[in-house]
Design a protein around this motif. Structure first.
Motif, PDB file in Angstrom:
ATOM      1  N   GLU A  20       6.114  15.248  35.188  1.00 45.32           N
ATOM      2  CA  GLU A  20       7.502  14.770  35.099  1.00 45.32           C
ATOM      3  C   GLU A  20       8.128  15.578  33.867  1.00 45.32           C
ATOM      4  O   GLU A  20       9.224  15.682  33.932  1.00 45.32           O
ATOM      5  CB  GLU A  20       7.645  13.380  35.123  1.00 45.32           C
ATOM      6  CG  GLU A  20       7.108  12.662  36.411  1.00 45.32           C
ATOM      7  CD  GLU A  20       8.428  12.880  37.458  1.00 45.32           C
ATOM      8  OE1 GLU A  20       9.645  13.479  37.214  1.00 45.32           O
ATOM      9  OE2 GLU A  20       8.087  13.023  38.701  1.00 45.32           O
ATOM     10  N   TRP A  21       7.461  15.641  33.101  1.00 47.55           N
ATOM     11  CA  TRP A  21       7.976  16.448  31.702  1.00 47.55           C
ATOM     12  C   TRP A  21       8.230  17.791  31.873  1.00 47.55           C
ATOM     13  O   TRP A  21       8.811  18.523  31.220  1.00 47.55           O
ATOM     14  CB  TRP A  21       7.098  15.844  30.352  1.00 47.55           C
ATOM     15  CG  TRP A  21       7.662  14.496  30.094  1.00 47.55           C
ATOM     16  CD1 TRP A  21       8.283  13.702  30.795  1.00 47.55           C
ATOM     17  CD2 TRP A  21       7.165  14.186  28.735  1.00 47.55           C
ATOM     18  NE1 TRP A  21       8.301  12.451  29.802  1.00 47.55           N
ATOM     19  CE2 TRP A  21       7.682  12.678  28.731  1.00 47.55           C
ATOM     20  CE3 TRP A  21       6.230  14.405  27.751  1.00 47.55           C
ATOM     21  CZ2 TRP A  21       7.578  11.507  27.513  1.00 47.55           C
ATOM     22  CZ3 TRP A  21       6.207  13.339  26.531  1.00 47.55           C
ATOM     23  CH2 TRP A  21       6.877  12.081  26.519  1.00 47.55           C
ATOM     24  N   THR A  22       7.108  18.434  32.629  1.00 44.72           N
ATOM     25  CA  THR A  22       7.319  19.963  32.952  1.00 44.72           C
ATOM     26  C   THR A  22       8.600  20.059  33.527  1.00 44.72           C
ATOM     27  O   THR A  22       9.068  21.113  33.288  1.00 44.72           O
ATOM     28  CB  THR A  22       5.990  20.192  33.818  1.00 44.72           C
ATOM     29  OG1 THR A  22       4.812  20.079  33.339  1.00 44.72           O
ATOM     30  CG2 THR A  22       5.820  21.822  34.051  1.00 44.72           C
ATOM     31  N   LYS A  23       9.072  19.364  34.509  1.00 46.08           N
ATOM     32  CA  LYS A  23      10.238  19.806  35.052  1.00 46.08           C
ATOM     33  C   LYS A  23      11.447  20.000  34.242  1.00 46.08           C
ATOM     34  O   LYS A  23      12.276  20.450  34.684  1.00 46.08           O
ATOM     35  CB  LYS A  23      10.266  18.529  36.404  1.00 46.08           C
ATOM     36  CG  LYS A  23       9.553  18.721  37.365  1.00 46.08           C
ATOM     37  CD  LYS A  23       9.818  17.839  38.586  1.00 46.08           C
ATOM     38  CE  LYS A  23       9.957  16.323  38.268  1.00 46.08           C
ATOM     39  NZ  LYS A  23      10.057  15.475  39.260  1.00 46.08           N
ATOM     40  N   ASN A  24      11.374  19.061  33.148  1.00 43.30           N
ATOM     41  CA  ASN A  24      12.772  19.099  32.161  1.00 43.30           C
ATOM     42  C   ASN A  24      12.379  19.742  30.896  1.00 43.30           C
ATOM     43  O   ASN A  24      13.238  19.724  30.128  1.00 43.30           O
ATOM     44  CB  ASN A  24      13.441  17.701  32.180  1.00 43.30           C
ATOM     45  CG  ASN A  24      12.092  16.646  31.643  1.00 43.30           C
ATOM     46  OD1 ASN A  24      11.439  16.977  30.973  1.00 43.30           O
ATOM     47  ND2 ASN A  24      12.514  15.367  32.146  1.00 43.30           N
ATOM     48  N   GLY A  25      11.137  20.315  30.743  1.00 38.47           N
ATOM     49  CA  GLY A  25      11.066  21.070  29.869  1.00 38.47           C
ATOM     50  C   GLY A  25      10.777  20.460  28.496  1.00 38.47           C
ATOM     51  O   GLY A  25      10.620  20.763  27.303  1.00 38.47           O
ATOM     52  N   ARG A  26      10.150  19.033  28.624  1.00 38.21           N
ATOM     53  CA  ARG A  26       9.858  18.183  27.483  1.00 38.21           C
ATOM     54  C   ARG A  26       8.446  18.572  26.903  1.00 38.21           C
ATOM     55  O   ARG A  26       7.290  18.806  27.711  1.00 38.21           O
ATOM     56  CB  ARG A  26       9.915  16.794  27.768  1.00 38.21           C
ATOM     57  CG  ARG A  26      11.269  16.456  28.170  1.00 38.21           C
ATOM     58  CD  ARG A  26      11.592  14.749  28.150  1.00 38.21           C
ATOM     59  NE  ARG A  26      12.873  14.476  28.349  1.00 38.21           N
ATOM     60  CZ  ARG A  26      13.649  14.754  27.534  1.00 38.21           C
ATOM     61  NH1 ARG A  26      13.485  15.021  26.317  1.00 38.21           N
ATOM     62  NH2 ARG A  26      14.893  14.315  27.906  1.00 38.21           N
ATOM     63  N   PHE A  27       8.104  18.823  25.714  1.00 41.90           N
ATOM     64  CA  PHE A  27       7.016  19.033  25.093  1.00 41.90           C
ATOM     65  C   PHE A  27       6.240  17.815  25.237  1.00 41.90           C
ATOM     66  O   PHE A  27       6.175  16.878  24.832  1.00 41.90           O
ATOM     67  CB  PHE A  27       7.214  19.552  23.401  1.00 41.90           C
ATOM     68  CG  PHE A  27       7.763  20.621  23.143  1.00 41.90           C
ATOM     69  CD1 PHE A  27       7.274  21.543  22.178  1.00 41.90           C
ATOM     70  CD2 PHE A  27       8.587  21.110  23.983  1.00 41.90           C
ATOM     71  CE1 PHE A  27       7.757  22.545  21.521  1.00 41.90           C
ATOM     72  CE2 PHE A  27       9.123  22.627  23.636  1.00 41.90           C
ATOM     73  CZ  PHE A  27       8.628  23.312  22.725  1.00 41.90           C
ATOM     74  N   THR A  28       4.740  18.208  25.951  1.00 38.36           N
ATOM     75  CA  THR A  28       3.884  17.297  26.231  1.00 38.36           C
ATOM     76  C   THR A  28       2.400  17.663  25.424  1.00 38.36           C
ATOM     77  O   THR A  28       1.860  18.617  26.077  1.00 38.36           O
ATOM     78  CB  THR A  28       3.607  17.279  27.830  1.00 38.36           C
ATOM     79  OG1 THR A  28       5.106  17.185  28.468  1.00 38.36           O
ATOM     80  CG2 THR A  28       3.221  15.848  28.028  1.00 38.36           C
ATOM     81  N   GLY A  29       2.158  16.846  24.541  1.00 35.05           N
ATOM     82  CA  GLY A  29       1.095  17.212  23.996  1.00 35.05           C
ATOM     83  C   GLY A  29       0.011  16.024  24.404  1.00 35.05           C
ATOM     84  O   GLY A  29      -0.636  16.031  25.359  1.00 35.05           O
TER      85      GLY A  29
END
Length: 237
Positions: A20-29
């Motif tokens: 879900e965060w890939t879709k809106n460009g959120r940094f996911t660590g």
């Protein structure tokens, strides 16, 4: 070396599928998200085409599979190498060759976890940072997380480990391909360190969710690390 004979060892870079965060460009660590349904489909499509006996990534040719411990990477590993991939039936990767390790986990984004680039730059501006130039993760790292130097150090250790595995077999004496199953930023950082570039070096790269990249060596020489900009593929069996 022809692309097809694959006598020189290779390192395959497998990025996890969409979240879900890939879709809106959120940094996911460290946030432990799962793949979306579309993300699972992306990886399954890659697996069907590229992973299995006689395919680009052949389980019998692998010396190691190195996987980030995050859930999205584990899911991707299973879709590529588990029973979910019909090509693998009877051809599973030996569990002893699989390692789940923080050495290939995503960049620790620290205070920037869950933010997009514009939000990060706005936060830094409020603190009086980056007055003369915009924030760049490759140069500036992440507040409360990893610096570029820290990321380079852990990847350099991994590069050295892989080269130690592959160096004795540079002319195909035995197959020692390696697969890294991980994340967008850390895999692009790995490419830079594989090529011995500093992380701040300008080397624009793209690796789609569920995509595969390929590194190797020129002239069967461990001291000539390189990457493929295109390669021929084995015929489908």
């Amino acid at each position: 070396m022809s692309d097809l004979d694959a006598t020189t060892p290779r390192v395959f870079l497998a990025r996890h599928g969409e979240t879900e965060w890939t879709k809106n460009g959120r940094f996911t660590g460290k946030t432990d998200l799962s793949l979306t349904a579309n993300g699972a489909t992306q990886v399954a499509g890659t697996a069907a085409q590229l992973v299995g006996p006689g395919r680009l990534i052949d389980p019998v040719r692998l010396a190691r599979v190195i996987v980030s411990p995050r859930h999205r990477a584990r899911q991707t590993f299973q879709l590529l190498f588990g029973e979910e991939n019909a090509n693998n039936h009877g051809h599973a990767v030996d569990e002893a060759k699989v390692t789940f390790t923080e050495s290939i986990a995503e960049w620790d984004y620290g205070d920037y976890e869950g933010l997009v680039v514009s939000e990060i730059r706005a936060c830094r501006k409020e603190k009086g940072l980056d007055g003369e130039r915009a924030w760049d993760i490759w140069r500036d790292g992440c507040e409360g997380g990893e610096s570029a130097e820290q990321v380079a150090d852990r990847l350099d250790a991994l590069v050295s480990e892989i080269r130690a595995i592959q160096q004795p077999y540079m002319n195909g004496e035995q197959p020692v391909d390696v697969v890294l199953v991980a994340h967008g930023h850390i895999l692009r950082a790995f490419v830079k360190r594989w090529l011995r570039y500093p992380l701040e070096a300008q080397l624009p790269m793209m690796l789609s969710p569920g995509g595969i990249g390929v590194l190797s060596y020129r002239n069967h020489d461990v001291n000539e690390p390189a990457f493929f900009i295109g390669m021929s593929l084995p015929p489908q069996q």
